[in-house]
Design a protein around this motif. Structure first.
Motif, PDB file in Angstrom:
ATOM      1  N   ILE A 159      27.670 -35.657  -0.115  1.00 35.72           N
ATOM      2  CA  ILE A 159      27.662 -35.232   1.235  1.00 35.72           C
ATOM      3  C   ILE A 159      27.010 -34.573   1.963  1.00 35.72           C
ATOM      4  N   ASP A 160      25.499 -34.497   1.702  1.00 39.84           N
ATOM      5  CA  ASP A 160      24.415 -34.628   3.179  1.00 39.84           C
ATOM      6  C   ASP A 160      24.688 -36.088   3.512  1.00 39.84           C
ATOM      7  N   LEU A 161      24.832 -36.767   3.020  1.00 38.20           N
ATOM      8  CA  LEU A 161      24.828 -38.313   3.329  1.00 38.20           C
ATOM      9  C   LEU A 161      26.080 -38.456   4.558  1.00 38.20           C
ATOM     10  N   LEU A 179      27.250 -36.465   6.629  1.00 38.02           N
ATOM     11  CA  LEU A 179      27.442 -35.304   7.294  1.00 38.02           C
ATOM     12  C   LEU A 179      26.269 -36.328   8.111  1.00 38.02           C
ATOM     13  N   GLU A 180      25.210 -36.734   8.240  1.00 37.95           N
ATOM     14  CA  GLU A 180      24.259 -37.428   8.429  1.00 37.95           C
ATOM     15  C   GLU A 180      24.555 -38.309   8.996  1.00 37.95           C
ATOM     16  N   GLY A 181      25.575 -38.870   8.420  1.00 32.95           N
ATOM     17  CA  GLY A 181      26.645 -40.134   9.267  1.00 32.95           C
ATOM     18  C   GLY A 181      27.653 -39.704  10.171  1.00 32.95           C
ATOM     19  N   GLY A 182      27.590 -38.280  10.290  1.00 34.17           N
ATOM     20  CA  GLY A 182      28.752 -37.611  11.520  1.00 34.17           C
ATOM     21  C   GLY A 182      29.996 -37.810  10.829  1.00 34.17           C
ATOM     22  N   LEU A 183      29.908 -37.607   9.674  1.00 31.61           N
ATOM     23  CA  LEU A 183      31.617 -37.917   9.366  1.00 31.61           C
ATOM     24  C   LEU A 183      31.097 -36.143   9.423  1.00 31.61           C
ATOM     25  N   ASN A 184      32.906 -35.656   9.489  1.00 29.98           N
ATOM     26  CA  ASN A 184      33.699 -34.205   8.776  1.00 29.98           C
ATOM     27  C   ASN A 184      33.886 -34.720   7.482  1.00 29.98           C
ATOM     28  N   VAL A 185      33.550 -33.411   6.634  1.00 28.42           N
ATOM     29  CA  VAL A 185      33.211 -33.388   5.330  1.00 28.42           C
ATOM     30  C   VAL A 185      34.379 -32.512   4.384  1.00 28.42           C
ATOM     31  N   LYS A 186      35.318 -32.549   3.529  1.00 25.33           N
ATOM     32  CA  LYS A 186      35.662 -30.948   3.027  1.00 25.33           C
ATOM     33  C   LYS A 186      35.892 -31.920   1.635  1.00 25.33           C
ATOM     34  N   ALA A 187      35.723 -31.605   0.339  1.00 25.87           N
ATOM     35  CA  ALA A 187      35.519 -31.499  -0.660  1.00 25.87           C
ATOM     36  C   ALA A 187      36.493 -30.707  -2.011  1.00 25.87           C
ATOM     37  N   VAL A 188      37.488 -31.559  -2.608  1.00 24.96           N
ATOM     38  CA  VAL A 188      38.097 -31.271  -3.694  1.00 24.96           C
ATOM     39  C   VAL A 188      37.312 -30.888  -5.601  1.00 24.96           C
ATOM     40  N   ARG A 222      38.928 -27.687   1.262  1.00 23.72           N
ATOM     41  CA  ARG A 222      37.899 -26.366   1.691  1.00 23.72           C
ATOM     42  C   ARG A 222      36.658 -27.520   2.190  1.00 23.72           C
ATOM     43  N   ASP A 223      36.042 -26.768   3.415  1.00 27.62           N
ATOM     44  CA  ASP A 223      35.190 -27.558   4.091  1.00 27.62           C
ATOM     45  C   ASP A 223      34.041 -27.559   3.399  1.00 27.62           C
ATOM     46  N   PHE A 224      33.115 -28.243   3.442  1.00 30.12           N
ATOM     47  CA  PHE A 224      31.954 -28.691   2.790  1.00 30.12           C
ATOM     48  C   PHE A 224      31.229 -27.196   2.757  1.00 30.12           C
ATOM     49  N   ILE A 225      30.613 -26.097   3.489  1.00 28.06           N
ATOM     50  CA  ILE A 225      30.079 -24.854   3.406  1.00 28.06           C
ATOM     51  C   ILE A 225      30.630 -24.264   1.992  1.00 28.06           C
ATOM     52  N   GLY A 226      32.102 -23.987   2.175  1.00 29.52           N
ATOM     53  CA  GLY A 226      33.119 -22.838   1.515  1.00 29.52           C
ATOM     54  C   GLY A 226      32.518 -23.214  -0.120  1.00 29.52           C
ATOM     55  N   PHE A 227      32.700 -25.306   0.051  1.00 30.68           N
ATOM     56  CA  PHE A 227      32.906 -25.531  -1.476  1.00 30.68           C
ATOM     57  C   PHE A 227      31.068 -25.930  -2.095  1.00 30.68           C
ATOM     58  N   LYS A 228      30.329 -25.754  -1.515  1.00 29.43           N
ATOM     59  CA  LYS A 228      28.844 -25.471  -1.704  1.00 29.43           C
ATOM     60  C   LYS A 228      28.770 -24.571  -1.700  1.00 29.43           C
ATOM     61  N   ILE A 229      28.285 -23.854  -1.058  1.00 27.96           N
ATOM     62  CA  ILE A 229      28.335 -21.919  -1.687  1.00 27.96           C
ATOM     63  C   ILE A 229      29.264 -21.657  -2.398  1.00 27.96           C
ATOM     64  N   VAL A 254      36.146 -37.423   5.916  1.00 27.65           N
ATOM     65  CA  VAL A 254      36.777 -37.411   4.720  1.00 27.65           C
ATOM     66  C   VAL A 254      36.678 -36.707   3.895  1.00 27.65           C
ATOM     67  N   THR A 255      37.311 -36.750   2.806  1.00 25.14           N
ATOM     68  CA  THR A 255      37.449 -35.414   1.589  1.00 25.14           C
ATOM     69  C   THR A 255      36.542 -35.687   0.643  1.00 25.14           C
ATOM     70  N   VAL A 256      36.298 -35.562  -0.366  1.00 21.78           N
ATOM     71  CA  VAL A 256      35.835 -36.429  -1.402  1.00 21.78           C
ATOM     72  C   VAL A 256      35.987 -35.250  -2.480  1.00 21.78           C
ATOM     73  N   LEU A 257      36.471 -36.193  -3.447  1.00 16.09           N
ATOM     74  CA  LEU A 257      37.609 -35.536  -4.173  1.00 16.09           C
ATOM     75  C   LEU A 257      36.268 -36.039  -5.329  1.00 16.09           C
ATOM     76  N   TYR A 258      36.187 -34.215  -6.510  1.00 17.92           N
ATOM     77  CA  TYR A 258      35.289 -34.165  -7.440  1.00 17.92           C
ATOM     78  C   TYR A 258      36.307 -34.281  -9.416  1.00 17.92           C
ATOM     79  N   ASP A 259      35.494 -34.432 -10.183  1.00 17.77           N
ATOM     80  CA  ASP A 259      36.509 -34.303 -11.572  1.00 17.77           C
ATOM     81  C   ASP A 259      35.519 -32.667 -11.517  1.00 17.77           C
ATOM     82  N   GLY A 260      35.945 -32.184 -12.186  1.00 16.18           N
ATOM     83  CA  GLY A 260      36.057 -31.065 -13.033  1.00 16.18           C
ATOM     84  C   GLY A 260      35.120 -30.772 -13.962  1.00 16.18           C
ATOM     85  N   ASP A 261      33.867 -31.341 -13.653  1.00 16.79           N
ATOM     86  CA  ASP A 261      32.116 -31.084 -13.629  1.00 16.79           C
ATOM     87  C   ASP A 261      31.778 -30.302 -12.790  1.00 16.79           C
TER      88      ASP A 261
END
Length: 646
Positions: free
Chosen positions: A325-327, A329-338, A367-374, A307-314
Motif C-alpha cells: 500500500i505504501d508503494l 501511495l508513493e507511486g501517486g495512486l489513490n488506494v482503497k482496500a477490501v 474502504r480508503d487505506f486510512i480506515g482500512f489500516k486503522i 487502485v483497490t487492493v483485495l486481501y484474503d481474510g487473514d
C-alpha cells in the motif's frame, strides 16, 4: 521483409489515439490528448498526443514519434515487428517482400523467435486439455472451479502433460531449436549432464501470462497432486521477453475495463483474476504472488490512478503485506482496500456467494487505506496505549508517502478523527516524517551533485549567454518551423506566392550552419522542385530518425490558448497566422540579421588578427570597409524591425 504496400496500408489505417490508448489513460485538453508518460515515471502528465497530426511527444523525457514509433518504443521491438503488430490489430494482411540477410536475420529474429516459441507452447498446452489426460485432470480441475469454456479460451488456460520431454519433442518436430526453447525457459538442462534436456512444466495446469499487447510471454503452472517434494506453483524464469517486475497477470484482458471504469482491482493469484472475470468484474490484475514493484505500479498508472487492493481474510497475512500500500501511495495512486471474511479469498468467495452478491460485497466493503489500516489494529490500540502510538506513527508514515499535499492534508484530518487524537499532533508527526524524508532526499541529491562536480573538470562549462552561433541556429529553427506549419499557405490573395516558395527564395544562397536544419531545408527545396510542398506527414514518416524527431519537436506545442478566451470572454489573441506575410517577412529579416551579426563577429576577429600580425594598412582598411558596410546592412534591418540601437 514486409512489403512497402503493407507498410503503407498500416500507416494509412493506424490511429495514434487508438494505439496509445491501448497502453495509457488519455485525457482531452484543448485539441490534444494528454497522459502520464509510459517511458518515465511522472506524477503530472507531460505526454502529449496530437490526433490531427498523428504524433506523440513527451515534454519530460523527449520521446516522440508516430504510432509505429510508439509501438517500437513501448514494446521494445523493431520496425518490422511493429508493422506486424499493428497489421494484426487492424486486420491487415501482411505481404512479404524479400528475405533478410543471415546477419539481419540473426539480429532481428531472436526476440521474435522467443515470442513464437511461447505462442507454440501456449497452443500446445491448450490443445492438451482435449487429450485423455488433459480432460481427466486439467479440464476437470477448471470445471470444478466453475471456469467456463469461454473463460478458459479467454485466458489461454491449458495443461502440461505428465511427461519428461513431450513439449520438447513437439517443438523440435515443429522446427524449433533447443537454444531458443532454453532461452524461453520452456525446457531445462539436467544437472551434471547439459546434453540431457527436459520440459520445465509437467503434470500441471498452465496459466498463460500475456504482455500488454496480448502475446504469450511466460507461464505459471499449478500442480494438482499433494506432492510435498514439489512446489505448488512454478513460473517461467526471466527471459529477454519476460521481466516479471514489469508484468501483471491479466493486464491484457483488463486494460480496457480499467480505463473505462477508472479503477483497478489488485489481487494475488491467477485464479483470483479468472474467478473475478467469471463474476463479471474485468478490471482486475494480479501480482502473481510476488511483492509489488515500481514497474507494476507504473503499468497500472498507464490506465488509472485508482487502485483497490483485495486481501484474503487473514489478518496476519494482511499486516505482512501492507508495504504494498505504501508503494502504491508513493507511486501517486489513490488506494482503497477490501478484506474478505476469514479463510476466504477472491476466488473462493466469488464461487461461494455468486456473481451479484460478490459485486455487492466489493462495493459495500471498499474502504480508503486510512480506515482500512486503522481498522486492522483496532483491537490492539484499544488495549495498549503504547501500541496506539506506534500505529499512529505507521499511519502517518503512510500518509507521508502521498505526493499530493492536499490529499495528504485530507487524510491527516481523517486519521485524526479515526484515531481520536488532536489534529495538531497528527500534523506535527507528519511534518517530522516529511522533514526526515526531505533530509534523506537532500543528502542523496548532495552526493549526486558532488559526484557531478568532480566531472566538471573534464567538461567545459557552457556560458549562460547565447552566442552568435546559438542565436543564428535558433532563427534557422524558427524558419523551418514556419515552413512546416504554413508552407502551403498563400501570402496575400489566392493568386499570391505560398510561404514556402517565398522563404526558400529569400534564403537562396544561404547555407544554414546547423547541419540538421540544412538537411530539412534541402528536403524542402528538392520536393518543391517537383512542384510539391512537403507537409508535416512527409517528415513525421521520414526514414531519417533524427529529422523525424526534430520535426515532431518543432510542431508539438507545450501549451495551447484556451478556447474559452474567445468563446466565453470575447478576448481575441493575435496569432502569427493572422498576417502570414508579415510573419514571413520578419522571420527573413531576423534570419539575415543573425547572419550579419555572425559576419560582423568574423570581420572584427580578422581586423584584430591583422593588427596583431602587423599587416599593411591597406589590408586593414579593406577589412574595416567590409565591417562598416555590414554595419549599414544591420542598421537597415534594425530599422525595418523597429529595433533601436544607441
Amino acid at each position: 521483409m514486409i512489403s512497402k504496400h503493407t507498410t503503407d496500408l498500416v500507416k494509412d489505417r493506424v490511429d495514434i489515439e487508438e494505439v496509445v490508448g491501448d497502453y495509457v489513460q488519455l485525457k482531452k485538453k484543448g485539441q490534444n490528448l494528454w497522459a502520464c508518460c509510459p517511458f518515465h515515471g511522472e506524477k503530472t502528465p507531460s505526454f502529449s498526443i496530437s490526433p490531427a497530426k498523428q504524433i506523440y511527444k513527451c515534454f519530460g523525457c523527449g520521446k516522440a514519434g508516430d504510432p509505429i514509433q510508439f509501438v517500437m518504443d513501448i514494446e521494445g521491438i523493431g520496425f518490422q515487428e511493429a508493422i506486424r503488430h499493428l497489421a494484426g490489430k487492424y486486420g491487415i494482411e501482411v505481404e512479404e517482400d524479400e528475405k533478410l540477410t543471415p546477419e539481419q536475420n540473426q539480429e532481428h529474429t531472436e526476440r521474435e523467435s522467443l515470442l513464437i516459441a511461447m505462442n507454440f507452447a501456449k497452443d500446445f498446452f491448450v490443445k492438451n486439455l482435449q487429450s485423455e489426460e488433459g480432460r481427466s485432470i486439467g479440464l476437470s480441475y477448471f470445471k470444478e472451479r466453475g471456469f467456463t469454456t469461454q473463460i478458459i479460451e479467454k485466458f489461454d488456460l491449458g495443461y502440461a502433460l505428465n511427461g519428461w520431454d513431450l513439449l520438447l519433442n513437439a517443438a523440435k518436430k515443429a522446427g524449433f531449436q533447443e537454444e531458443i526453447l532454453l532461452k524461453a525457459g520452456l525446457i531445462l538442462q539436467r544437472e551434471g549432464d547439459p546434453s540431457r534436456l527436459y520440459d520445465r512444466f509437467r503434470g500441471r495446469v498452465t496459466f498463460t501470462i500475456h504482455n500488454i499487447s496480448g502475446k504469450p510471454i511466460a507461464f505459471g503452472a499449478r500442480i494438482l497432486t499433494k506432492d510435498k517434494n514439489q512446489p505448488k506453483y512454478i513460473n517461467s524464469p526471466e527471459t529477454p521477453v519476460y521481466h516479471k517486475s514489469d508484468v501483471l497477470y491479466g493486464i491484457f484482458q483488463a486494460k480496457k475495463a480499467i480505463r473505462d471504469l477508472d479503477n483497478c482491482y489488485l489481487v494475488e493469484g491467477y485464479t483470483d483474476v479468472v474467478s473475478m472475470h467469471l463474476s463479471g468484474i474485468e478490471n482486475v490484475v494480479a501480482s502473481s504472488g510476488t511483492s509489488l514493484t515500481d514497474g507494476q505500479i507504473k503499468l497500472i498508472r498507464r490506465f488509472t490512478s485508482h487502485v483497490t487492493v483485495l486481501y484474503d481474510g487473514d489478518a496476519a497475512g494482511i499486516k505482512a503485506s501492507l508495504r504494498g500500500i505504501d508503494l502504491l501511495l508513493e507511486g501517486g495512486l489513490n488506494v482503497k482496500a477490501v478484506v474478505f471474511p476469514y479463510g476466504e479469498d477472491p476466488d473462493s468467495y466469488s464461487r461461494k456467494v455468486g456473481s451479484q452478491q460478490f459485486q455487492d460485497y466489493l462495493k459495500e466493503n471498499s474502504r480508503d487505506f486510512i480506515g482500512f489500516k486503522i481498522g486492522l489494529y483496532k483491537d490492539e490500540i484499544a488495549k495498549d496505549p503504547i501500541r496506539k502510538a506506534e500505529v499512529i506513527r505507521e499511519v502517518v508514515q503512510s500518509i507521508g508517502k502521498i505526493p499530493d499535499p492536499i490529499i495528504r492534508s485530507v487524510y491527516a484530518k481523517e486519521a485524526s478523527g479515526l484515531l481520536q487524537i488532536e489534529e495538531e499532533i497528527i500534523f506535527a508527526e507528519l511534518n517530522k516524517s516529511l522533514i526526515k524524508h526531505q533530509k534523506e532526499l537532500y543528502q542523496k541529491n548532495k552526493e549526486e551533485k558532488e559526484a557531478d562536480e568532480k566531472l566538471e573538470e573534464l567538461i567545459p562549462i557552457k556560458e549562460q549567454a547565447l552566442s552568435v552561433d546559438d542565436m543564428l541556429s535558433l532563427q534557422e529553427r524558427e524558419t523551418i518551423r514556419l515552413l512546416l506549419f504554413y508552407g502551403v499557405e498563400k501570402l496575400g490573395d489566392e493568386e499570391g506566392t505560398n510561404l514556402s516558395a517565398y522563404l526558400l527564395s529569400e534564403t537562396e544562397g544561404i547555407d544554414f550552419q546547423t547541419p540538421l536544419y540544412q538537411k530539412i531545408l534541402a528536403e524542402f527545396r528538392k520536393t518543391l522542385a517537383k512542384q510539391e510542398v512537403p507537409g508535416i506527414e512527409f517528415f513525421t514518416s521520414h526514414p531519417d530518425e533524427e529529422m523525424k524527431k526534430e520535426v515532431i519537436d518543432l510542431i508539438t506545442p507545450r501549451h495551447e490558448i484556451s478556447t474559452h478566451w474567445h468563446e466565453r470572454f470575447q478576448i481575441f489573441i493575435t496569432t502569427e497566422s493572422d498576417d502570414l506575410a508579415s510573419t514571413a517577412f520578419k522571420n527573413v529579416l531576423r534570419l539575415k540579421r543573425r547572419l550579419v551579426k555572425k559576419m560582423l563577429e568574423e570581420a572584427k576577429s580578422k581586423i584584430k588578427e591583422s593588427e596583431q600580425s602587423g599587416e599593411d594598412t591597406e589590408k586593414i582598411q579593406e577589412l574595416l570597409q567590409v565591417f562598416m558596410e555590414l554595419k549599414k546592412v544591420q542598421f537597415e534591418i534594425d530599422k525595418e524591425l523597429g529595433i533601436v540601437i544607441g
